[in-house]
Enzyme design. Structure first.
Site, PDB file in Angstrom:
ATOM      1  N   ASP A 288     -11.400 -12.180  22.945  1.00  0.00           N
ATOM      2  CA  ASP A 288     -10.168 -11.662  22.353  1.00  0.00           C
ATOM      3  C   ASP A 288      -9.042 -12.045  23.293  1.00  0.00           C
ATOM      4  OD1 ASP A 288      -7.983 -10.232  21.477  1.00  0.00           O
ATOM      5  OD2 ASP A 288      -9.009  -8.303  21.357  1.00  0.00           O
TER       6      ASP A 288
ATOM      7  N   TYR B 169       5.645 -11.585  13.121  1.00  0.00           N
ATOM      8  CA  TYR B 169       5.218 -12.981  13.199  1.00  0.00           C
ATOM      9  C   TYR B 169       6.378 -13.868  13.651  1.00  0.00           C
ATOM     10  CZ  TYR B 169       3.013 -17.386  11.824  1.00  0.00           C
ATOM     11  OH  TYR B 169       2.480 -18.662  11.826  1.00  0.00           O
TER      12      TYR B 169
ATOM     13  N   LYS C 151       6.721 -16.038  17.153  1.00  0.00           N
ATOM     14  CA  LYS C 151       6.820 -17.494  17.115  1.00  0.00           C
ATOM     15  C   LYS C 151       8.112 -17.992  17.757  1.00  0.00           C
ATOM     16  CE  LYS C 151       2.795 -18.260  15.378  1.00  0.00           C
ATOM     17  NZ  LYS C 151       1.748 -18.899  16.213  1.00  0.00           N
TER      18      LYS C 151
END
Length: 248
Positions: free
Chosen positions: A58, A153, A157
């Site tokens: 992980d 997200y 990014k």
């Protein structure tokens, strides 16, 4: 060693699996990692068991990442390429309704994991002989043009773009080349829903085209093939008909 050694995070499915195959085809020995060992083992058997090694990890867990790279160092003695591909989407809900654990999950998988792996790769690449190596980060066109209800997200990014540039600057005096590929609608389990409709900036749901992940893999393989005195800092590979350029 006769073969170059690569690590691909999130290498058991989708874009990561396609990248792994392309690198094996180009002569790399590849360590793939992800949270589910059974999924990794399936990818190894499907592609080439003689050239791929599965290590469950992980990447949001700092200690697990350190153990992963210790395994790579002990087994191969060096690292030539790191592809930071692992990542997750968050639920498409209004920003104020997103649970804190979903935010933390996105930051852990998309950003912290990339940073932790980059740290370990830097340590190996600085110390090994011959010195240096390459790191390729999976960015997104969301870093410049977000979708509705995509704050975690998109934010992560954006951060990947900053990390790519900063690491590129910090690494170049050690022969470490760092670049980023921004992907638009590669076909995978993560993008399967796009054929049924994706929310657009005007609030409407419309289907969007996707492209085969092999095109992303070929681009990454090209970036990986360059000598360390050359670098692709950023590359965008996208579905040509997706609503990205211009107003739709």
């Amino acid at each position: 060693m006769s073969k170059k050694i690569a690590v691909v995070t999130g290498g058991g499915t989708g874009v990561g699996k396609a990248i792994t195959k392309a690198l094996v085809d180009d002569g790399f020995e590849v360590v793939i990692t992800g949270r589910r060992k059974a999924v990794l083992d399936d990818a190894v058997a499907e592609i080439d068991a003689s050239a791929i090694h599965a290590v469950a990890c992980d990447v949001s867990d700092r200690a697990a990442v350190a153990a992963l790279f210790k395994t790579v160092e002990d087994q191969f003695g060096r690292l030539d390429l790191l592809v930071n591909n692992a990542g997750v989407f968050s639920p498409s809900v209004p920003l104020e309704e997103l649970p804190a654990d979903e935010w933390n999950k996105a930051v852990g998988a998309n950003l912290s994991g990339t940073f932790f792996c980059t740290q370990e790769a830097f340590r190996m690449m600085k110390a090994q002989q011959p010195r240096g190596g390459r790191i390729i980060n999976n960015g997104s066109i969301s870093a410049t043009t977000p979708r509705p209800n995509s704050a975690p997200y998109t934010a992560t990014k954006h951060a990947i773009t900053g990390l790519t540039k900063s690491a590129s600057l910090d690494g170049r005096k050690f022969d470490i080349a760092v670049g980023q590929i921004d992907i638009g609608n590669a076909a995978s389990d993560m993008t399967a829903k796009m054929s049924g409709g994706v929310m657009q900036a005007d609030g409407e749901l419309r289907p969007e085209p996707t492209i085969d992940a092999v095109h992303i893999a070929r681009a990454v393989a090209y970036m990986a093939s360059l000598p360390l005195d050359a670098n692709v800092l950023t590359m965008t590979v996208m579905a040509n008909l997706m609503p990205f350029v211009g107003r739709g």
